[in-house]
Design an enzyme around this catalytic site. Sequence first.
Site, PDB file in Angstrom:
ATOM      1  N   ARG A  63       0.468  -1.148   0.387  1.00  0.00           N
ATOM      2  CA  ARG A  63      -0.349   0.054  -0.210  1.00  0.00           C
ATOM      3  C   ARG A  63       1.011   0.872  -0.080  1.00  0.00           C
ATOM      4  O   ARG A  63       0.365   2.422  -0.770  1.00  0.00           O
ATOM      5  CB  ARG A  63      -0.820   0.004   0.934  1.00  0.00           C
ATOM      6  CG  ARG A  63      -2.610  -0.423   1.553  1.00  0.00           C
ATOM      7  CD  ARG A  63      -3.475  -1.378   2.436  1.00  0.00           C
ATOM      8  NE  ARG A  63      -1.407  -2.056   2.281  1.00  0.00           N
ATOM      9  CZ  ARG A  63      -1.781  -3.190   2.802  1.00  0.00           C
ATOM     10  NH1 ARG A  63      -2.636  -4.150   2.035  1.00  0.00           N
ATOM     11  NH2 ARG A  63      -0.469  -4.228   3.056  1.00  0.00           N
ATOM     12  N   THR A  64       1.916   1.463   1.092  1.00  0.00           N
ATOM     13  CA  THR A  64       2.234   2.404   0.917  1.00  0.00           C
ATOM     14  C   THR A  64       3.402   3.187  -0.200  1.00  0.00           C
ATOM     15  O   THR A  64       3.363   3.862  -0.840  1.00  0.00           O
ATOM     16  CB  THR A  64       3.187   2.520   2.536  1.00  0.00           C
ATOM     17  OG1 THR A  64       2.570   2.320   3.356  1.00  0.00           O
ATOM     18  CG2 THR A  64       4.159   4.298   2.418  1.00  0.00           C
ATOM     19  N   LYS A  91      26.710  -1.068  -0.892  1.00  0.00           N
ATOM     20  CA  LYS A  91      28.114  -0.755  -1.003  1.00  0.00           C
ATOM     21  C   LYS A  91      28.746  -0.062   0.695  1.00  0.00           C
ATOM     22  O   LYS A  91      29.905  -0.351   1.152  1.00  0.00           O
ATOM     23  CB  LYS A  91      28.586  -0.170  -2.260  1.00  0.00           C
ATOM     24  CG  LYS A  91      28.213  -0.354  -3.340  1.00  0.00           C
ATOM     25  CD  LYS A  91      28.840   0.219  -4.456  1.00  0.00           C
ATOM     26  CE  LYS A  91      28.175  -0.134  -5.806  1.00  0.00           C
ATOM     27  NZ  LYS A  91      28.216   0.365  -7.245  1.00  0.00           N
ATOM     28  N   ARG A 112      11.589   3.815   3.418  1.00  0.00           N
ATOM     29  CA  ARG A 112      11.134   3.069   4.337  1.00  0.00           C
ATOM     30  C   ARG A 112      12.517   2.158   5.192  1.00  0.00           C
ATOM     31  O   ARG A 112      12.886   1.472   3.719  1.00  0.00           O
ATOM     32  CB  ARG A 112       9.734   2.026   4.093  1.00  0.00           C
ATOM     33  CG  ARG A 112       9.388   0.627   5.271  1.00  0.00           C
ATOM     34  CD  ARG A 112       8.799   0.077   4.532  1.00  0.00           C
ATOM     35  NE  ARG A 112       7.585   1.184   5.171  1.00  0.00           N
ATOM     36  CZ  ARG A 112       6.326   0.370   4.793  1.00  0.00           C
ATOM     37  NH1 ARG A 112       6.024  -1.075   4.239  1.00  0.00           N
ATOM     38  NH2 ARG A 112       5.232   1.272   5.233  1.00  0.00           N
ATOM     39  N   HIS A 140       5.244   6.440  11.310  1.00  0.00           N
ATOM     40  CA  HIS A 140       4.398   5.806   9.821  1.00  0.00           C
ATOM     41  C   HIS A 140       3.703   7.341   9.826  1.00  0.00           C
ATOM     42  O   HIS A 140       2.609   7.316  10.116  1.00  0.00           O
ATOM     43  CB  HIS A 140       3.942   4.788   9.783  1.00  0.00           C
ATOM     44  CG  HIS A 140       3.823   4.095   8.554  1.00  0.00           C
ATOM     45  ND1 HIS A 140       3.967   5.251   7.440  1.00  0.00           N
ATOM     46  CD2 HIS A 140       3.188   3.051   7.832  1.00  0.00           C
ATOM     47  CE1 HIS A 140       3.469   4.889   6.238  1.00  0.00           C
ATOM     48  NE2 HIS A 140       3.058   3.384   6.811  1.00  0.00           N
TER      49      HIS A 140
HETATM   50  C1  NCD Z   1       1.860  -1.022   8.129  1.00  0.00           C
HETATM   51  C2  NCD Z   1       3.495  -0.600   8.714  1.00  0.00           C
HETATM   52  O1  NCD Z   1       3.835  -1.316   7.417  1.00  0.00           O
HETATM   53  O2  NCD Z   1       3.995  -0.144   9.163  1.00  0.00           O
HETATM   54  N1  NCD Z   1       1.257  -1.125   7.008  1.00  0.00           N
HETATM   55  C3  NCD Z   1       1.108  -0.319   5.929  1.00  0.00           C
HETATM   56  O3  NCD Z   1       2.139   1.107   5.716  1.00  0.00           O
HETATM   57  N2  NCD Z   1      -0.242   0.082   5.674  1.00  0.00           N
HETATM   58  C4  NCD Z   1       0.902  -1.987   9.378  1.00  0.00           C
HETATM   59  C5  NCD Z   1       1.908  -3.392   9.492  1.00  0.00           C
HETATM   60  O4  NCD Z   1       2.752  -3.837   8.509  1.00  0.00           O
HETATM   61  O5  NCD Z   1       1.029  -4.405   9.984  1.00  0.00           O
END
Ligand code: NCD
Length: 318
Positions: A63-64, A91, A112, A140
């Site tokens: 999703r993200t 590296k 991320r 997040h």
């Molecule tokens: C979440 C995350 O990655 O923190 N997912 C997301 O970004 N929608 C929640 C999760 O992974 O449980």
Amino acid sequence: MGDPKHHRRSVRHLLSVSQLSLEEIQEILNLSSEMEEQLKRMPQLNRLPGRILASLFFEPSTRTRFSFEAAILKLGGSVIQAAGSSSSLEKGESFEDTGRVLSRLADVIVLRHPLEHAVHEVARGSSVPVINAGNGSSEHPTQALLDLYSISKAHPECRGLKVGFVGDLLYGRAAHSTIEILSRFETQFALISHPSLRLSSERLAALQMRGCQVLETQDLQSVLPELDVLYVTRVQKERFSDPSHYEAVKNAYRIDATMLKKAKKTLSLLHPLPRLDEIAGEVDHDPRAGYWDQVSNGVFVRMAVLAWLTQKSVSSLE
Ligand code: NCD
């Protein structure tokens, strides 16, 4: 070097929701709603033409990642990307240098990474906005904004709501950021978890300092009838050092149709997804299930964040 963006004295990053004022949160929500309305009339908005988003994901994401990528494409920009071992971080390049390099190649960086400090270091080197798309178990922020936007659709003021968080409150970064953002809105919190997955004492103290009412319990059934919002989270398997601990707590809570009979008709049932067994499939068609709409809202909110940060960073040049 001639590019003026490298002479900016201040550039806005989005690393934590704590960096946003209440007024700024409201601006982003308004802009999200504007994006949603405009997308009903046309498939693409020409708001960031020619802008490039660098997408770096060092942990799994559906999703993200895709919603950031969809967001920049919908705004008229494009994406360059690296995942896993395909960048020079492998590296041994420092995070700060990675920020320096990427800000000469892209107009915004989305990262991320499992290490909490990585995104802060990339931001230190970067002269373009950096967005935290999840740093370890810490935060997040764009998930929090999209959760708030989703809540605001059913409860426009978002103020004084009774909100339950259930599942992994120790390691869940989505829960951390969403709890933090809701603490600005006089939320009454019910924190429901196995004792070993409670919110950390630092985070709890911060909520209490803000004057929020907080109830910690293991008993979901007893608080459910009161709640306006129930935010369900996955137990974060990847953060456990002891697999037997994960096995012992992973199925502590499961929401099903029978349980929801006790909840308000107006409940918003949210989940950042991915969902494992925390919510039974039979709940998906309940009108209170808001988690699929959260996914759509993620695109509008990320479009808003991209446009907003770009605009803030341009005005910091003036
Ligand atoms: C979440 C995350 O990655 O923190 N997912 C997301 O970004 N929608 C929640 C999760 O992974 O449980």
